[in-house]
Design a protein around this motif. Sequence first.
Motif, PDB file in Angstrom:
ATOM      1  N   VAL A 145      39.643 -16.603  -6.359  1.00 47.40           N
ATOM      2  CA  VAL A 145      39.865 -16.858  -4.934  1.00 47.40           C
ATOM      3  C   VAL A 145      38.579 -17.407  -4.307  1.00 47.40           C
ATOM      4  CG1 VAL A 145      40.362 -15.770  -2.701  1.00 47.40           C
ATOM      5  CG2 VAL A 145      41.688 -15.143  -4.728  1.00 47.40           C
ATOM      6  N   ASN A 146      37.458 -16.788  -4.641  1.00 41.89           N
ATOM      7  CA  ASN A 146      36.172 -17.243  -4.108  1.00 41.89           C
ATOM      8  C   ASN A 146      35.887 -18.669  -4.560  1.00 41.89           C
ATOM      9  OD1 ASN A 146      33.034 -17.509  -4.401  1.00 41.89           O
ATOM     10  ND2 ASN A 146      33.390 -15.902  -2.869  1.00 41.89           N
ATOM     11  N   ARG A 148      38.062 -21.010  -5.318  1.00 38.18           N
ATOM     12  CA  ARG A 148      38.959 -21.926  -4.587  1.00 38.18           C
ATOM     13  C   ARG A 148      38.474 -22.154  -3.154  1.00 38.18           C
ATOM     14  NH1 ARG A 148      43.973 -22.710  -7.138  1.00 38.18           N
ATOM     15  NH2 ARG A 148      44.326 -21.245  -8.828  1.00 38.18           N
ATOM     16  N   VAL A 149      38.111 -21.076  -2.477  1.00 40.12           N
ATOM     17  CA  VAL A 149      37.649 -21.181  -1.091  1.00 40.12           C
ATOM     18  C   VAL A 149      36.373 -22.012  -1.022  1.00 40.12           C
ATOM     19  CG1 VAL A 149      36.719 -19.849   0.858  1.00 40.12           C
ATOM     20  CG2 VAL A 149      38.773 -19.055  -0.329  1.00 40.12           C
ATOM     21  N   LYS A 150      35.431 -21.718  -1.919  1.00 35.21           N
ATOM     22  CA  LYS A 150      34.177 -22.468  -1.936  1.00 35.21           C
ATOM     23  C   LYS A 150      34.442 -23.948  -2.203  1.00 35.21           C
ATOM     24  CE  LYS A 150      30.260 -20.369  -3.582  1.00 35.21           C
ATOM     25  NZ  LYS A 150      29.555 -20.348  -2.350  1.00 35.21           N
ATOM     26  N   THR A 152      37.126 -25.727  -1.538  1.00 34.91           N
ATOM     27  CA  THR A 152      37.715 -26.344  -0.352  1.00 34.91           C
ATOM     28  C   THR A 152      36.620 -26.675   0.660  1.00 34.91           C
ATOM     29  OG1 THR A 152      39.788 -25.164  -0.682  1.00 34.91           O
ATOM     30  CG2 THR A 152      39.353 -26.004   1.538  1.00 34.91           C
ATOM     31  N   ARG A 153      35.703 -25.741   0.874  1.00 35.68           N
ATOM     32  CA  ARG A 153      34.602 -25.973   1.812  1.00 35.68           C
ATOM     33  C   ARG A 153      33.674 -27.071   1.315  1.00 35.68           C
ATOM     34  NH1 ARG A 153      33.486 -19.584   2.865  1.00 35.68           N
ATOM     35  NH2 ARG A 153      35.269 -19.267   4.243  1.00 35.68           N
TER      36      ARG A 153
END
Length: 164
Positions: A145-146, A148-150, A152-153
């Motif tokens: 999850v981390n 994926r989020v990173k 995207t950013r």
Amino acid sequence: MTKAQEKEFLKQLEKHQNIVHKVCKMYTNDDASHKDLFQEISIQLWKAYSKFRGDSKFTTWMYRVSLNTAITLYRKSKKRIATQDIAEISFKVKAEEYDATTEENIKFMYAAIKELNDIDKALVLLYLEGKDYKEIAETLGVSQVNARVKMTRIKRKLKSLLSS
């Protein structure tokens, strides 16, 4: 280490040396530094090979050692990378010549990626290699999850850097 293990290590290193070249490209700015970092990563891979248990793919392990070596050396000295004399090691790796002209088409992307922090650079490198988020997370030691989020950013930040 047995001769068979040494032979297998050399075979794997030669087969996947582009991984090391890509890491070197991300963390260096000139050919001499690139070659020095390639040499240091090769030495660290050799030293760590006896601890490779095969729990993950060889390439995943190779990325992890390569990135950790590059990040550690980069943080120690942003101007000069410390190296060891390869003559201390009993093997020779036939390095493919790294042709910087083939990278010309993506130089702007590399410049933007170099503006990212060390972990984000590593994440982008693995993403561009086509690694899935599970393997990226395993290599970097973060959750999927981390990762994926990173990512995207990071994509948003790269778009912003490239459009300005």
